[in-house]
Write a protein that holds these residues in place. Structure first.
Motif, PDB file in Angstrom:
ATOM      1  N   ILE A   1       0.841  -1.205   0.000  1.00 38.46           N
ATOM      2  CA  ILE A   1       0.000   0.000   0.000  1.00 38.46           C
ATOM      3  C   ILE A   1       0.872   1.250   0.000  1.00 38.46           C
ATOM      4  O   ILE A   1       0.597   2.215  -0.728  1.00 38.46           O
ATOM      5  CB  ILE A   1      -0.975  -0.029   1.199  1.00 38.46           C
ATOM      6  CG1 ILE A   1      -2.011  -1.131   0.994  1.00 38.46           C
ATOM      7  CG2 ILE A   1      -1.657   1.323   1.383  1.00 38.46           C
ATOM      8  CD1 ILE A   1      -2.888  -1.387   2.200  1.00 38.46           C
ATOM      9  N   ASN A   2       1.945   1.249   0.795  1.00 34.78           N
ATOM     10  CA  ASN A   2       2.838   2.413   0.833  1.00 34.78           C
ATOM     11  C   ASN A   2       3.516   2.648  -0.513  1.00 34.78           C
ATOM     12  O   ASN A   2       3.613   3.789  -0.977  1.00 34.78           O
ATOM     13  CB  ASN A   2       3.895   2.235   1.932  1.00 34.78           C
ATOM     14  CG  ASN A   2       3.312   2.428   3.311  1.00 34.78           C
ATOM     15  OD1 ASN A   2       2.296   3.093   3.483  1.00 34.78           O
ATOM     16  ND2 ASN A   2       3.949   1.841   4.299  1.00 34.78           N
ATOM     17  N   VAL A   3       3.969   1.593  -1.157  1.00 24.75           N
ATOM     18  CA  VAL A   3       4.597   1.726  -2.473  1.00 24.75           C
ATOM     19  C   VAL A   3       3.580   2.235  -3.488  1.00 24.75           C
ATOM     20  O   VAL A   3       3.893   3.106  -4.313  1.00 24.75           O
ATOM     21  CB  VAL A   3       5.198   0.370  -2.911  1.00 24.75           C
ATOM     22  CG1 VAL A   3       5.642   0.412  -4.361  1.00 24.75           C
ATOM     23  CG2 VAL A   3       6.355  -0.013  -2.011  1.00 24.75           C
ATOM     24  N   ASP A   4       2.363   1.738  -3.423  1.00 26.49           N
ATOM     25  CA  ASP A   4       1.319   2.174  -4.346  1.00 26.49           C
ATOM     26  C   ASP A   4       1.022   3.658  -4.164  1.00 26.49           C
ATOM     27  O   ASP A   4       0.847   4.388  -5.149  1.00 26.49           O
ATOM     28  CB  ASP A   4       0.063   1.335  -4.120  1.00 26.49           C
ATOM     29  CG  ASP A   4      -0.965   1.536  -5.209  1.00 26.49           C
ATOM     30  OD1 ASP A   4      -0.557   1.606  -6.387  1.00 26.49           O
ATOM     31  OD2 ASP A   4      -2.167   1.621  -4.884  1.00 26.49           O
ATOM     32  N   ARG A   5       0.976   4.110  -2.934  1.00 25.34           N
ATOM     33  CA  ARG A   5       0.727   5.541  -2.670  1.00 25.34           C
ATOM     34  C   ARG A   5       1.848   6.405  -3.227  1.00 25.34           C
ATOM     35  O   ARG A   5       1.593   7.467  -3.818  1.00 25.34           O
ATOM     36  CB  ARG A   5       0.591   5.786  -1.166  1.00 25.34           C
ATOM     37  CG  ARG A   5      -0.709   5.278  -0.612  1.00 25.34           C
ATOM     38  CD  ARG A   5      -0.779   5.516   0.873  1.00 25.34           C
ATOM     39  NE  ARG A   5      -2.039   4.996   1.409  1.00 25.34           N
ATOM     40  CZ  ARG A   5      -2.252   4.780   2.676  1.00 25.34           C
ATOM     41  NH1 ARG A   5      -1.312   5.007   3.572  1.00 25.34           N
ATOM     42  NH2 ARG A   5      -3.419   4.317   3.084  1.00 25.34           N
ATOM     43  N   ILE A   6       3.089   5.975  -3.059  1.00 28.15           N
ATOM     44  CA  ILE A   6       4.225   6.744  -3.569  1.00 28.15           C
ATOM     45  C   ILE A   6       4.158   6.841  -5.095  1.00 28.15           C
ATOM     46  O   ILE A   6       4.374   7.910  -5.675  1.00 28.15           O
ATOM     47  CB  ILE A   6       5.554   6.116  -3.093  1.00 28.15           C
ATOM     48  CG1 ILE A   6       5.699   6.290  -1.585  1.00 28.15           C
ATOM     49  CG2 ILE A   6       6.741   6.734  -3.824  1.00 28.15           C
ATOM     50  CD1 ILE A   6       6.841   5.506  -0.981  1.00 28.15           C
ATOM     51  N   VAL A   7       3.850   5.729  -5.759  1.00 32.02           N
ATOM     52  CA  VAL A   7       3.751   5.723  -7.221  1.00 32.02           C
ATOM     53  C   VAL A   7       2.625   6.647  -7.682  1.00 32.02           C
ATOM     54  O   VAL A   7       2.784   7.404  -8.647  1.00 32.02           O
ATOM     55  CB  VAL A   7       3.545   4.291  -7.744  1.00 32.02           C
ATOM     56  CG1 VAL A   7       3.184   4.283  -9.219  1.00 32.02           C
ATOM     57  CG2 VAL A   7       4.787   3.453  -7.493  1.00 32.02           C
TER      58      VAL A   7
ATOM     59  N   LEU B   1       1.974  14.181  -9.652  1.00 34.48           N
ATOM     60  CA  LEU B   1       2.896  15.311  -9.791  1.00 34.48           C
ATOM     61  C   LEU B   1       3.422  15.425 -11.232  1.00 34.48           C
ATOM     62  O   LEU B   1       3.569  16.534 -11.749  1.00 34.48           O
ATOM     63  CB  LEU B   1       4.070  15.162  -8.820  1.00 34.48           C
ATOM     64  CG  LEU B   1       3.740  15.359  -7.345  1.00 34.48           C
ATOM     65  CD1 LEU B   1       4.953  15.084  -6.479  1.00 34.48           C
ATOM     66  CD2 LEU B   1       3.207  16.763  -7.097  1.00 34.48           C
ATOM     67  N   ALA B   2       3.675  14.289 -11.876  1.00 36.30           N
ATOM     68  CA  ALA B   2       4.134  14.319 -13.269  1.00 36.30           C
ATOM     69  C   ALA B   2       3.058  14.907 -14.182  1.00 36.30           C
ATOM     70  O   ALA B   2       3.373  15.682 -15.099  1.00 36.30           O
ATOM     71  CB  ALA B   2       4.512  12.910 -13.717  1.00 36.30           C
ATOM     72  N   VAL B   3       1.802  14.568 -13.940  1.00 34.44           N
ATOM     73  CA  VAL B   3       0.720  15.119 -14.753  1.00 34.44           C
ATOM     74  C   VAL B   3       0.584  16.623 -14.527  1.00 34.44           C
ATOM     75  O   VAL B   3       0.424  17.399 -15.480  1.00 34.44           O
ATOM     76  CB  VAL B   3      -0.608  14.393 -14.432  1.00 34.44           C
ATOM     77  CG1 VAL B   3      -1.789  15.136 -15.026  1.00 34.44           C
ATOM     78  CG2 VAL B   3      -0.556  12.960 -14.928  1.00 34.44           C
ATOM     79  N   ILE B   4       0.688  17.063 -13.290  1.00 34.48           N
ATOM     80  CA  ILE B   4       0.586  18.500 -12.993  1.00 34.48           C
ATOM     81  C   ILE B   4       1.735  19.255 -13.628  1.00 34.48           C
ATOM     82  O   ILE B   4       1.539  20.306 -14.264  1.00 34.48           O
ATOM     83  CB  ILE B   4       0.523  18.731 -11.479  1.00 34.48           C
ATOM     84  CG1 ILE B   4      -0.789  18.172 -10.903  1.00 34.48           C
ATOM     85  CG2 ILE B   4       0.692  20.203 -11.134  1.00 34.48           C
ATOM     86  CD1 ILE B   4      -0.864  18.162  -9.404  1.00 34.48           C
ATOM     87  N   ILE B   5       2.947  18.730 -13.492  1.00 36.47           N
ATOM     88  CA  ILE B   5       4.110  19.396 -14.082  1.00 36.47           C
ATOM     89  C   ILE B   5       4.004  19.418 -15.604  1.00 36.47           C
ATOM     90  O   ILE B   5       4.296  20.432 -16.248  1.00 36.47           O
ATOM     91  CB  ILE B   5       5.417  18.708 -13.618  1.00 36.47           C
ATOM     92  CG1 ILE B   5       5.630  18.960 -12.116  1.00 36.47           C
ATOM     93  CG2 ILE B   5       6.612  19.192 -14.414  1.00 36.47           C
ATOM     94  CD1 ILE B   5       6.739  18.149 -11.504  1.00 36.47           C
ATOM     95  N   GLY B   6       3.552  18.311 -16.193  1.00 34.12           N
ATOM     96  CA  GLY B   6       3.357  18.269 -17.631  1.00 34.12           C
ATOM     97  C   GLY B   6       2.320  19.263 -18.117  1.00 34.12           C
ATOM     98  O   GLY B   6       2.473  19.897 -19.149  1.00 34.12           O
ATOM     99  N   ALA B   7       1.242  19.416 -17.332  1.00 32.36           N
ATOM    100  CA  ALA B   7       0.203  20.379 -17.710  1.00 32.36           C
ATOM    101  C   ALA B   7       0.710  21.793 -17.648  1.00 32.36           C
ATOM    102  O   ALA B   7       0.375  22.631 -18.508  1.00 32.36           O
ATOM    103  CB  ALA B   7      -1.008  20.200 -16.788  1.00 32.36           C
ATOM    104  N   VAL B   8       1.551  22.101 -16.665  1.00 27.54           N
ATOM    105  CA  VAL B   8       2.094  23.449 -16.538  1.00 27.54           C
ATOM    106  C   VAL B   8       3.071  23.704 -17.679  1.00 27.54           C
ATOM    107  O   VAL B   8       3.069  24.799 -18.267  1.00 27.54           O
ATOM    108  CB  VAL B   8       2.794  23.625 -15.165  1.00 27.54           C
ATOM    109  CG1 VAL B   8       3.610  24.885 -15.121  1.00 27.54           C
ATOM    110  CG2 VAL B   8       1.756  23.602 -14.054  1.00 27.54           C
ATOM    111  N   ILE B   9       3.904  22.740 -17.998  1.00 25.40           N
ATOM    112  CA  ILE B   9       4.911  22.942 -19.049  1.00 25.40           C
ATOM    113  C   ILE B   9       4.251  23.089 -20.422  1.00 25.40           C
ATOM    114  O   ILE B   9       4.613  23.975 -21.197  1.00 25.40           O
ATOM    115  CB  ILE B   9       5.908  21.758 -19.056  1.00 25.40           C
ATOM    116  CG1 ILE B   9       6.790  21.823 -17.814  1.00 25.40           C
ATOM    117  CG2 ILE B   9       6.777  21.779 -20.318  1.00 25.40           C
ATOM    118  CD1 ILE B   9       7.703  20.623 -17.650  1.00 25.40           C
TER     119      ILE B   9
END
Length: 52
Positions: free
Chosen positions: A30-36, A42-50
């Motif tokens: 569960i912890n690994v799944d949450r981190i992923v 965060l990758a989607v948010i950064i991609g949307a901003v870029i």
């Protein structure tokens, strides 16, 4: 005459005793799944901003 090998090459040699892999427990999974999921969001948010 024999060529002397570099001393750092023995690091890559296979160890005689291999560590047995143990399966992840439910809590660790569960912890690994949450981190992923956080990384993906965060990758989607950064991609949307870029690309906006």
């Amino acid at each position: 005459m024999l060529i002397k090998l570099n001393p750092f090459l023995h690091v890559f040699a296979r160890r005689k005793e291999e560590k047995a892999e143990r399966p992840l427990s439910r809590k660790e999974w569960i912890n690994v799944d949450r981190i992923v999921m956080i990384i993906l969001i965060l990758a989607v948010i950064i991609g949307a901003v870029i690309f906006s």
